[in-house]
Write a protein that holds these residues in place. Structure first.
Motif, PDB file in Angstrom:
ATOM      1  N   ALA A  63      17.822  29.496   4.260  1.00 16.44           N
ATOM      2  CA  ALA A  63      16.757  28.221   3.843  1.00 16.44           C
ATOM      3  C   ALA A  63      15.858  29.330   3.736  1.00 16.44           C
ATOM      4  O   ALA A  63      15.142  30.094   4.536  1.00 16.44           O
ATOM      5  CB  ALA A  63      16.456  27.488   5.022  1.00 16.44           C
ATOM      6  N   PRO A  64      15.319  28.682   2.576  1.00 21.13           N
ATOM      7  CA  PRO A  64      13.749  30.138   1.794  1.00 21.13           C
ATOM      8  C   PRO A  64      12.125  29.589   3.043  1.00 21.13           C
ATOM      9  O   PRO A  64      12.031  30.578   2.832  1.00 21.13           O
ATOM     10  CB  PRO A  64      13.246  29.314   0.577  1.00 21.13           C
ATOM     11  CG  PRO A  64      14.497  27.909   0.279  1.00 21.13           C
ATOM     12  CD  PRO A  64      15.352  28.022   1.689  1.00 21.13           C
ATOM     13  N   ALA A  65      12.346  29.147   3.745  1.00 14.57           N
ATOM     14  CA  ALA A  65      11.512  28.766   4.696  1.00 14.57           C
ATOM     15  C   ALA A  65      11.463  30.056   5.501  1.00 14.57           C
ATOM     16  O   ALA A  65      10.652  30.509   6.698  1.00 14.57           O
ATOM     17  CB  ALA A  65      11.220  27.569   5.298  1.00 14.57           C
ATOM     18  N   LEU A  66      12.703  30.694   6.143  1.00 15.23           N
ATOM     19  CA  LEU A  66      12.783  32.012   7.191  1.00 15.23           C
ATOM     20  C   LEU A  66      12.762  31.275   8.286  1.00 15.23           C
ATOM     21  O   LEU A  66      11.684  32.258   8.648  1.00 15.23           O
ATOM     22  CB  LEU A  66      12.518  32.845   6.479  1.00 15.23           C
ATOM     23  CG  LEU A  66      13.187  33.405   5.547  1.00 15.23           C
ATOM     24  CD1 LEU A  66      12.377  34.667   5.046  1.00 15.23           C
ATOM     25  CD2 LEU A  66      14.267  33.438   4.891  1.00 15.23           C
ATOM     26  N   ALA A  67      12.512  29.805   8.577  1.00 11.40           N
ATOM     27  CA  ALA A  67      11.756  29.826   9.640  1.00 11.40           C
ATOM     28  C   ALA A  67      12.384  30.123  10.530  1.00 11.40           C
ATOM     29  O   ALA A  67      11.411  30.301  12.136  1.00 11.40           O
ATOM     30  CB  ALA A  67      11.999  27.965  10.214  1.00 11.40           C
ATOM     31  N   ASP A  68      13.278  30.612  10.968  1.00 15.46           N
ATOM     32  CA  ASP A  68      14.152  31.069  12.113  1.00 15.46           C
ATOM     33  C   ASP A  68      14.286  32.391  12.642  1.00 15.46           C
ATOM     34  O   ASP A  68      14.615  33.376  13.525  1.00 15.46           O
ATOM     35  CB  ASP A  68      15.377  30.746  12.646  1.00 15.46           C
ATOM     36  CG  ASP A  68      16.479  30.868  11.669  1.00 15.46           C
ATOM     37  OD1 ASP A  68      16.142  31.259  10.368  1.00 15.46           O
ATOM     38  OD2 ASP A  68      17.404  30.567  11.498  1.00 15.46           O
ATOM     39  N   LEU A  69      13.425  33.198  11.305  1.00 10.95           N
ATOM     40  CA  LEU A  69      13.074  34.629  11.630  1.00 10.95           C
ATOM     41  C   LEU A  69      11.646  34.584  11.806  1.00 10.95           C
ATOM     42  O   LEU A  69      10.938  34.896  11.442  1.00 10.95           O
ATOM     43  CB  LEU A  69      13.249  34.810  10.041  1.00 10.95           C
ATOM     44  CG  LEU A  69      14.764  35.258   9.940  1.00 10.95           C
ATOM     45  CD1 LEU A  69      14.571  36.114   8.093  1.00 10.95           C
ATOM     46  CD2 LEU A  69      15.643  36.121  10.696  1.00 10.95           C
ATOM     47  N   ARG A  70      11.456  35.961  13.283  1.00 10.15           N
ATOM     48  CA  ARG A  70      10.339  35.948  13.801  1.00 10.15           C
ATOM     49  C   ARG A  70      10.276  37.867  13.941  1.00 10.15           C
ATOM     50  O   ARG A  70      11.100  38.614  13.795  1.00 10.15           O
ATOM     51  CB  ARG A  70      10.397  35.813  15.089  1.00 10.15           C
ATOM     52  CG  ARG A  70       9.288  35.813  15.421  1.00 10.15           C
ATOM     53  CD  ARG A  70       8.576  35.165  17.288  1.00 10.15           C
ATOM     54  NE  ARG A  70       9.812  36.384  17.979  1.00 10.15           N
ATOM     55  CZ  ARG A  70      10.066  37.216  18.563  1.00 10.15           C
ATOM     56  NH1 ARG A  70       9.254  38.458  18.029  1.00 10.15           N
ATOM     57  NH2 ARG A  70      11.203  37.291  19.391  1.00 10.15           N
ATOM     58  N   PRO A  71       8.945  38.329  12.855  1.00  5.43           N
ATOM     59  CA  PRO A  71       9.134  39.819  12.844  1.00  5.43           C
ATOM     60  C   PRO A  71       8.595  40.382  13.720  1.00  5.43           C
ATOM     61  O   PRO A  71       8.077  40.250  14.543  1.00  5.43           O
ATOM     62  CB  PRO A  71       7.867  40.325  11.870  1.00  5.43           C
ATOM     63  CG  PRO A  71       6.879  38.000  11.922  1.00  5.43           C
ATOM     64  CD  PRO A  71       8.191  37.503  12.212  1.00  5.43           C
ATOM     65  N   THR A  72       9.842  41.532  14.726  1.00  6.68           N
ATOM     66  CA  THR A  72       9.305  41.909  15.932  1.00  6.68           C
ATOM     67  C   THR A  72       8.259  43.864  15.729  1.00  6.68           C
ATOM     68  O   THR A  72       7.609  43.532  16.216  1.00  6.68           O
ATOM     69  CB  THR A  72      10.887  42.367  15.782  1.00  6.68           C
ATOM     70  OG1 THR A  72      11.617  43.196  15.517  1.00  6.68           O
ATOM     71  CG2 THR A  72      11.522  40.969  16.585  1.00  6.68           C
ATOM     72  N   ALA A  73       9.125  44.292  14.527  1.00  5.97           N
ATOM     73  CA  ALA A  73       8.176  45.151  14.434  1.00  5.97           C
ATOM     74  C   ALA A  73       8.293  46.155  13.120  1.00  5.97           C
ATOM     75  O   ALA A  73       8.741  45.944  11.769  1.00  5.97           O
ATOM     76  CB  ALA A  73       8.948  46.513  15.275  1.00  5.97           C
ATOM     77  N   THR A  74       7.267  46.833  12.763  1.00  2.00           N
ATOM     78  CA  THR A  74       7.014  47.705  11.235  1.00  2.00           C
ATOM     79  C   THR A  74       7.300  48.888  11.547  1.00  2.00           C
ATOM     80  O   THR A  74       5.829  49.545  12.007  1.00  2.00           O
ATOM     81  CB  THR A  74       5.996  46.820  10.397  1.00  2.00           C
ATOM     82  OG1 THR A  74       5.838  45.925  10.070  1.00  2.00           O
ATOM     83  CG2 THR A  74       6.017  47.910   9.179  1.00  2.00           C
ATOM     84  N   LEU A  75       7.956  49.372  11.360  1.00  2.00           N
ATOM     85  CA  LEU A  75       8.223  51.251  11.708  1.00  2.00           C
ATOM     86  C   LEU A  75       7.463  52.303  10.281  1.00  2.00           C
ATOM     87  O   LEU A  75       8.132  51.520   9.268  1.00  2.00           O
ATOM     88  CB  LEU A  75       9.010  51.662  11.701  1.00  2.00           C
ATOM     89  CG  LEU A  75      10.551  50.951  13.167  1.00  2.00           C
ATOM     90  CD1 LEU A  75      11.602  51.823  13.622  1.00  2.00           C
ATOM     91  CD2 LEU A  75       9.531  50.651  14.450  1.00  2.00           C
ATOM     92  N   GLU A  76       7.112  52.840  10.945  1.00  2.00           N
ATOM     93  CA  GLU A  76       6.753  53.577   9.751  1.00  2.00           C
ATOM     94  C   GLU A  76       6.863  54.936  10.061  1.00  2.00           C
ATOM     95  O   GLU A  76       6.621  56.197  10.488  1.00  2.00           O
ATOM     96  CB  GLU A  76       5.162  53.829   9.209  1.00  2.00           C
ATOM     97  CG  GLU A  76       4.693  54.353   7.942  1.00  2.00           C
ATOM     98  CD  GLU A  76       3.230  53.960   7.721  1.00  2.00           C
ATOM     99  OE1 GLU A  76       2.658  53.634   7.858  1.00  2.00           O
ATOM    100  OE2 GLU A  76       2.780  55.050   6.315  1.00  2.00           O
TER     101      GLU A  76
END
Ligand SMILES: [Zn+2]
Length: 741
Positions: A63-76
């Motif tokens: 579903a477009p809201a992505l309610a069940d995806l939680r950001p955990t990290a951004t690697l650079e």
């Protein structure tokens, strides 16, 4: 999972991209380096990534809201950005469910990889837990109480997708530290008490991490949050990678010089060593030293003579070619690498214990042996463990025993007991010959080198038939050599003689897989040759290679295998055979047709007669295509239906990428084809007007009740690359045309 290239199905995500979808056509991998930047403005990487996923949510089945995806990290890393999301289910973390969005600093999103879990039952919610964190911690504490030092992390309630894996605790060496041995026993007993969930099932679980010292360990204990029982125990310690030098497989194969011997100078032999990584090494022992011990092989000195195994402060095991410690490195490296290779082939359940090796035993005699648990190598003049072909032969017996106990000695009559390990050694190292004309075909060419040799070397270049006098008179090793020769010929006819390296390696993988599966389907004692060949056929998914297997063993006189009375084919330079053009399949000749696209018996004419001079087709001009059908059986073929197709996509996968060449004439009937030496029957014409200049491919298929094409017997839904089809069925021919403008 399947690969899809340049398909129209997911226009939002895939123009020009490479995509892997799952069985429900949801995207798992997407990759495209030619995408434009998404914005010229400054941006926050996690917002951009989330926006990208939301825009393409349909392709991932979300579903477009992505309610069940939680950001955990951004690697650079060096400017490259990788934004990570974890899935949640009713607020619970879902284990191993990461979604990765990779992008460049200029906002070009170039890849997405999704481990998202679909279909988790709604009943898995925090309120469904019947045991609490205190209980979970107690379970983990009780299980790890034998470790003097340990730290138990806070239990986390998660959704755990139950899976089979290689991470359960195992005793990696025969003499593990006492605490580890006690722990492995306790964990196994605990796991055996509760029924295992089906792989893929979702379980509400407490996740407890335990770090230990003496010995060093990192464990993950999963406790079923409903039953309170131990669900799984994972070994998360990273094991060491060392360096070493080895022969790969032996100095005669890699130099192409059969005159090398134990009298050759150490300096010359040393040049034939290769630098290798030694993977899977256990962490250093209590003395701080690394040893050549790991999950698949460990060194033990249990047999005379006594030589201490190497132990090093750093995991570097580099020894001269005549050093005794060199033998330990040889045994470790070659067994560990082959076992990892089996893993990659899908044989995780074969030879699961760490095999104990004494690289110098047998009281120095020139013999080696195994009971299926341990391997002892002898010496003679050339130490047996200095030849990896011999190491793999002995490990082949271990594999036999793990698949089928007692089969390493119970099948001498069919040649299997010694032939299977010889086969592994011959095929697995076949890409290592510096000068194949000199060394290919010699078993243990270093250990049995002519200078040092005591007995004449075994070879795998034998032409003997299974119904011939040599077979009748042969002992266990000689029968093994004949079996190995037949299997090596089959390997070569499946692509082992290809100059194209990926094709050669694919043939190696295929034939080793077939033989391993076949070995699991026979009697450990008294299996007949016929049964073994039948099981080779049965092991072949979709039967793609059945004609080559049957032809090879019929020509070798295997009982129960006769040449078919009807065998229709299109001449491709060979009269329907799968080896050399003259059909004799000499060991020294190539048994592989490097180019399958130059079949001369498929041709086009400008005029209406098959006998007109063949022409090169031109774009936009009508031509006629003809096919000559021959029969190398002994009886008339009966009706044959000749079909011609043109390739519609570069992948040329059957059947999706092939369309009838002449829609008005998808098939032409031939009432009968008389056997050789009759000249065959010409079918045609198929009318064809090539649309564009360039290369055009035409596939011809002969369908015949007495000799079906493999395309007639494929299961529904099978998709087969054309190069997995054409070389292995003489009813199928490929003709490549250069279409002029
Ligand atoms: Zn043997």
């Amino acid at each position: 999972m399947k690969d899809v290239h340049d398909r129209e199905r997911r226009p939002s995500l895939t123009p020009g991209g490479r995509v892997v979808v799952d069985e429900a056509e949801r995207v798992r991998d997407w990759f495209d380096l030619r995408v434009p930047p998404l914005t010229a403005q400054a941006f926050a990487p996690d917002d951009l990534a989330r926006g990208f996923l939301a825009r393409h949510a349909g392709a991932f089945g979300w579903a477009p809201a992505l309610a069940d995806l939680r950001p955990t990290a951004t690697l650079e890393v060096a400017g490259a950005l990788s934004v990570r999301f974890a899935q949640e289910h009713h607020g619970l973390p879902v284990d191993a469910s990461e979604v990765i969005v990779n992008l460049r600093p200029d906002s070009r999103v170039h890849s997405v990889y999704s481990q998202y879990r679909y279909g988790i039952p709604a009943t898995l919610r925090p309120a469904a837990a019947r045991v609490d964190a205190v209980h979970a911690r107690q379970v983990a504490a009780r299980l790890t109480r034998m470790f003097a030092q340990r730290a138990i992390g806070p239990p986390r309630l998660i959704v755990y997708p139950y899976r089979e894996h290689g991470l359960r605790p195992a005793n990696r060496s025969r003499r593990p530290p006492r605490a580890r041995a006690a722990f492995v026993r306790a964990a196994r007993a605990r796991l055996a008490r509760a029924p295992r969930p089906a792989p893929g099932a979702y379980v509400l679980a407490w996740d407890v991490r335990v770090a230990t010292r003496r010995p060093l360990g990192r464990w993950r204990v999963l406790v079923d949050a409903v039953s309170g029982r131990t669900l799984d125990v994972l070994d998360e310690l990273a094991y060491a990678t060392g360096r070493g030098r080895v022969f790969d497989p032996n100095p005669i194969v890699t130099s192409g010089d059969p005159t090398l011997s134990w009298a050759t100078s150490t300096g010359t032999l040393n040049k034939q060593r290769a630098r290798v990584d030694l993977e899977n090494l256990d962490p250093p022992g209590v003395d701080g030293k690394y040893r050549l011990d790991g999950p698949w092989v460990n060194m033990e000195d249990y047999d005379l003579p006594t030589y201490a195994e190497p132990a090093r402060k750093t995991p570097r095991f580099e020894y001269g070619a005549k050093s005794r410690k060199f033998l330990d490195v040889m045994a470790y490296f070659h067994i560990d690498r082959f076992r990892r290779y089996l893993d990659a082939l899908g044989f995780q359940d074969v030879a699961t214990a760490s095999v104990a090796v004494d690289p110098q035993g047998q009281e120095g005699l020139d013999q080696s042996g195994t009971d299926g648990v341990a391997i002892t190598f002898g010496e003679g003049r050339v130490p047996d463990a200095s030849d990896a072909m011999l190491i793999l032969h002995e490990y082949g017996h271990v594999i036999q025993e793990s698949l089928l106990p007692t089969s390493s000695t119970g099948n001498h009559a069919s040649g299997l007991s010694e032939g299977f390990p010889d086969f592994l050694a011959a095929v697995y190292y076949d890409d290592k010959h510096a000068d194949p004309a000199k060394t290919r075909g010699l078993m243990f060419s270093w250990n049995s080198n002519p200078t040092d040799g005591f007995a004449p070397a075994r070879t795998y270049d034998l032409p003997h038939r299974f119904d011939g006098p040599e077979w009748a008179a042969a002992n266990a090793y000689e029968r093994g050599a004949i079996w190995c020769s037949a299997m090596f010929e089959l390997y070569r006819k499946l692509g082992g003689d290809a100059t194209h390296r990926p094709t050669k390696l694919a043939a190696r993988d295929l034939v080793i897989r077939l033989h391993l599966i076949a070995h699991a389907g026979i009697h450990p004692l008294g299996a007949t040759l016929t049964q073994v060949v039948q099981q080779l056929e049965a092991a072949d998914a979709h039967g793609l290679h059945g004609k080559v297997i049957r032809d090879t063993f019929a020509r070798r006189g295997a009982p129960g295998y006769a040449l078919p009375p009807v065998d229709v084919y299109v001449f491709d330079g060979r009269e329907g055979g799968y080896g050399t053009p003259d059909g004799r399949d000499a060991f020294t000749a190539s048994l592989w047709k490097q180019d399958v696209g130059d079949t001369p018996d498929v041709w086009v004419t400008a005029g209406a007669r098959a006998g007109d001079t063949p022409v090169a087709p031109r774009a936009g001009q009508a031509v006629n295509l003809w096919v000559r059908v021959k029969n190398r059986g002994t009886l008339g073929s009966g009706p044959v239906s000749v079909k011609a197709f043109r390739a519609t996509a570069p992948a040329m996968t059957w059947p999706a990428d092939w369309a009838p060449l002449d829609p008005a004439t998808p098939a032409l009937p031939v009432p009968d084809v008389a056997p050789l030496p009759a000249a065959g029957v010409v079918a045609g014409p198929f009318a064809w007007t090539p649309q564009a200049a360039g290369t055009a491919h035409v596939l011809v298929v002969l369908e015949c009740a007495a000799d079906p094409a493999v395309t007639e017997t494929l299961p529904a839904g099978a998709a087969v690359p054309h190069l997995d089809l054409v070389p292995f069925d003489n009813n199928v021919a490929l003709r490549r045309f250069a279409v002029a403008r």
